[in-house]
Enzyme design. Structure first.
Site, short mmCIF file in Angstrom:
data_model
loop_
_atom_site.label_atom_id
_atom_site.label_comp_id
_atom_site.label_asym_id
_atom_site.label_seq_id
_atom_site.Cartn_x
_atom_site.Cartn_y
_atom_site.Cartn_z
N GLU A 153 37.91 16.63 5.65
CA GLU A 153 39.35 16.85 5.84
C GLU A 153 39.45 17.85 6.98
OE1 GLU A 153 41.89 15.50 4.10
OE2 GLU A 153 40.62 14.34 2.77
N CYS A 157 46.86 22.41 8.22
CA CYS A 157 46.32 21.26 8.94
C CYS A 157 47.41 20.24 9.22
CB CYS A 157 45.23 20.62 8.10
SG CYS A 157 45.78 20.16 6.45
N GLU A 171 44.58 22.10 18.61
CA GLU A 171 45.13 22.61 17.35
C GLU A 171 45.24 24.13 17.46
OE1 GLU A 171 42.72 22.63 13.74
OE2 GLU A 171 44.46 21.97 12.60
P1 NAD Z 1 36.06 26.28 9.70
O1 NAD Z 1 35.58 24.93 10.08
O2 NAD Z 1 35.78 27.40 10.64
O3 NAD Z 1 35.43 26.74 8.30
C1 NAD Z 1 35.63 25.99 7.13
C2 NAD Z 1 34.50 26.30 6.18
O4 NAD Z 1 33.28 25.78 6.70
C3 NAD Z 1 34.26 27.79 5.94
O5 NAD Z 1 33.92 28.00 4.60
C4 NAD Z 1 33.07 28.06 6.84
O6 NAD Z 1 32.31 29.19 6.47
C5 NAD Z 1 32.28 26.78 6.69
N1 NAD Z 1 31.33 26.50 7.75
C6 NAD Z 1 31.41 26.82 9.07
N2 NAD Z 1 30.30 26.38 9.72
C7 NAD Z 1 29.53 25.75 8.80
C8 NAD Z 1 28.27 25.08 8.88
N3 NAD Z 1 27.59 24.94 10.02
N4 NAD Z 1 27.78 24.54 7.74
C9 NAD Z 1 28.46 24.63 6.58
N5 NAD Z 1 29.64 25.28 6.45
C10 NAD Z 1 30.18 25.82 7.55
O7 NAD Z 1 37.59 26.12 9.40
P2 NAD Z 1 38.63 27.27 9.07
O8 NAD Z 1 38.89 28.02 10.35
O9 NAD Z 1 38.18 28.01 7.87
O10 NAD Z 1 39.94 26.42 8.67
C11 NAD Z 1 40.86 25.95 9.57
C12 NAD Z 1 40.62 24.49 9.88
O11 NAD Z 1 40.66 23.75 8.67
C13 NAD Z 1 41.72 23.90 10.75
O12 NAD Z 1 41.14 23.08 11.74
C14 NAD Z 1 42.54 23.07 9.77
O13 NAD Z 1 43.24 22.01 10.36
C15 NAD Z 1 41.48 22.59 8.85
N6 NAD Z 1 42.09 22.18 7.57
C16 NAD Z 1 42.15 20.84 7.28
C17 NAD Z 1 42.77 20.42 6.10
C18 NAD Z 1 42.87 18.95 5.76
O14 NAD Z 1 43.17 18.62 4.60
N7 NAD Z 1 42.64 18.03 6.70
C19 NAD Z 1 43.32 21.36 5.23
C20 NAD Z 1 43.24 22.71 5.57
C21 NAD Z 1 42.60 23.11 6.73
#
Ligand code: NAD
Length: 498
Positions: free
Chosen positions: A257, A291, A390
């Site tokens: 997601e 998102c 974004e």
């Molecule tokens: P992010 O990708 O930076 O982090 C998300 C999670 O992934 C965190 O827990 C982070 O520690 C972990 N992570 C990062 N690198 C990783 C790796 N290499 N391996 C495993 N885990 C890892 O995202 P964010 O900044 O926390 O959230 C914002 C983003 O989330 C935005 O792009 C938003 O659009 C998206 N989002 C999408 C939805 C949806 O339903 N489509 C909902 C909410 C947020």
């Protein structure tokens, strides 16, 4: 200006990898209150050994524990108990979430926590209705298709709505009989640490585990672990790519997601007052950090100037401030780097030839917190950076369009495809537009409305797979086909001839 803390959070936050597990082993990560910028807690990172231990506990609970084999009735009871735990602790959970995210407390209590509790009821009711398949095409066989839990689920959550988003994953994974290891965002671990502790009061030992730390350390160790059987991820698109690559090594299924740059398309045939309210709600809810934000607002050219002027006038009047104040409409952004990134898009809009209608600056008058003015910019074209990237903040980008074809072409001209919004009371306009939009969800004459039975997820770089009732059932279970003869069938008798 100073703001009170919503709660005195624990001095330290650690993972909760079941009884007897060692914790931490990694660096200390400061947690800040976004409304003041002050450090309020410290996260102890789980290193690879702690992650391996959490996965081993989940593996054991799956392979030996009662959870995957509990009757549906018993599992429903436990899910209901999880729901009750959340409802009994809404205030504390909401305050902890507010402390790390800066989201408005009133919203957290009224919407996020209520939804989190409902996620457990939804999946409890869903499993009571689950069906299998049976085939009797030949006279001699009955073939059934049943669903079994997959195993150990790695659940990785972002920072923008930690409890609401993570509980969708936890409730679904548990409802279908899996065991879990949850990794919250390292920025916002407070509410989920408390939630996991509360749920563990009613869940069997080892079924729900928590690891904490940075993505490339704790998250990477989790997704690379060969004992993880599936990965459910919500977060940014680049992270999604990294996780899918890692998942490919172990051939485990993933749902992704991911991000969005969703078009909010407003036709002249709309109820303009409602479209204006909807456009403001679509971009400024959740402090603009969602998102599914309608972050590209496409307005039919004949009313573009009037609509954008009215939008800017309303945006200027939005109450920005203390997340604890019930009157606050937009709170602080989640972190200082994120605030600076969001603000940088106002300059980019100008550099690309656009203009700032309103906002684009920090609210210094609100002290050291990460507050910005709700912002709206006019882009020169859909190729501008503020129209393509974004931004993930209270930042709307406006573009005009001429007709349905033009609107659809602009809406689809992005790497993303999460949701779209259409505002029009002219049915053929709505249907022609809807048919050609490349996004997983289309909302017509309404802001976000989540129907949990229906799939939610994105086209293109917005995701792979879907969340929601039947989609979750497919993802969190494996199909097993079993064929049984009704009466003895004729067998070939290899080696029987003398
Ligand atoms: P992010 O990708 O930076 O982090 C998300 C999670 O992934 C965190 O827990 C982070 O520690 C972990 N992570 C990062 N690198 C990783 C790796 N290499 N391996 C495993 N885990 C890892 O995202 P964010 O900044 O926390 O959230 C914002 C983003 O989330 C935005 O792009 C938003 O659009 C998206 N989002 C999408 C939805 C949806 O339903 N489509 C909902 C909410 C947020």
């Amino acid at each position: 200006m100073t703001f009170n803390l919503p709660i005195i959070p624990p001095r330290q936050v650690t993972g909760l990898a079941g009884q007897g597990a060692s914790r931490g082993g990694g660096i200390e990560i400061p947690i800040y209150y976004p409304a003041t910028g002050q450090q309020i807690s410290t996260l102890i990172e789980d290193g690879s050994a702690a992650v391996a231990q959490a996965v081993a506990i989940a593996r054991d609970a799956f392979d030996k524990g009662p959870w995957p084999h509990l009757s549906v009735e018993k599992r429903m009871e436990v899910l209901e108990a999880c729901r009750t735990k959340i409802l009994e602790n809404v205030d504390e959970l909401a305050r902890l979430e507010c402390a790390a995210t800066g989201l408005v407390l009133k919203e957290l209590k009224a919407r996020h926590m209520v939804r989190a509790a409902y996620n457990f009821r939804f999946f409890a009711e869903y499993i009571s209705q689950s069906k299998g398949e049976a085939y009797t095409q030949t006279d001699n066989y009955i073939t059934t298709v049943t669903r079994r839990p997959v195993g150990v689920a790695a659940l990785i959550a972002p920072w923008n709505a930690p409890v609401a988003l993570a509980t969708m994953k936890i409730a679904a994974a548990l409802a279908f009989g899996n065991t879990c290891v949850l990794k919250p965002s390292e920025q916002t671990p407070l509410s989920l640490a408390r939630l996991v502790a509360l749920l563990n009061d009613v869940l069997p030992e080892g079924v729900l585990n928590l690891v904490n730390g940075r993505g490339p350390v704790t998250g990477a160790a989790l997704v690379a672990n060969p004992d993880v059987d599936l990965i459910s991820f919500t977060g940014g698109t680049e992270t999604g790519r990294a996780i899918m690559s890692a998942a490919g090594q172990n051939l485990v299924p993933t749902t992704m997601e991911l991000g969005g740059k969703s078009a909010n398309i407003i036709f002249a045939s709309a109820d303009i007052e409602r479209a204006l309210d909807g456009a403001l709600q679509g971009i400024f809810s959740n402090n603009g950090q969602q998102c599914l934000a309608g972050s590209r607002i496409l307005v039919e050219r004949s009313m573009f100037d009037e609509f954008t002027a009215r939008f800017a006038e309303r945006a200027k009047r939005i109450k920005v401030g203390d997340p604890l104040d019930d009157a606050t409409e937009v709170g602080p952004l989640a972190s200082a780097p994120h605030m600076n990134r969001v603000l940088s898009f106002a300059n980019m809009a100008r550099e690309d030839g656009g203009s700032v209608l309103t906002g684009g600056t920090r609210r210094d008058d609100l002290g050291g917190g990460y507050f910005i003015e709700p912002t709206a910019v006019l882009a020169t074209s859909n190729a501008d950076r503020c129209a393509q990237e974004e931004i993930f903040g209270p930042f709307a980008t406006f573009l005009p369009f001429d007709d349905i074809e033009d609107a659809v072409s602009i809406a689809n001209d992005t790497q993303f495809g999460l949701v779209s919004y259409i505002w029009s009371y002219h049915l053929p306009t709505v249907m022609q537009t809807q048919t050609h939009l490349r996004s997983g969800v289309v909302w017509v004459n309404t802001p976000m409305m989540r129907e949990l039975r229906a799939p939610f997820g994105g086209f293109k770089s917005s995701g792979v797979g879907r969340e929601g009732g039947a989609s979750c059932e497919r993802f969190y279970t494996e199909e097993v086909t079993t064929s049984t003869p009704i009466k003895p069938v004729q067998l070939r008798r290899f080696g029987a001839e003398t």
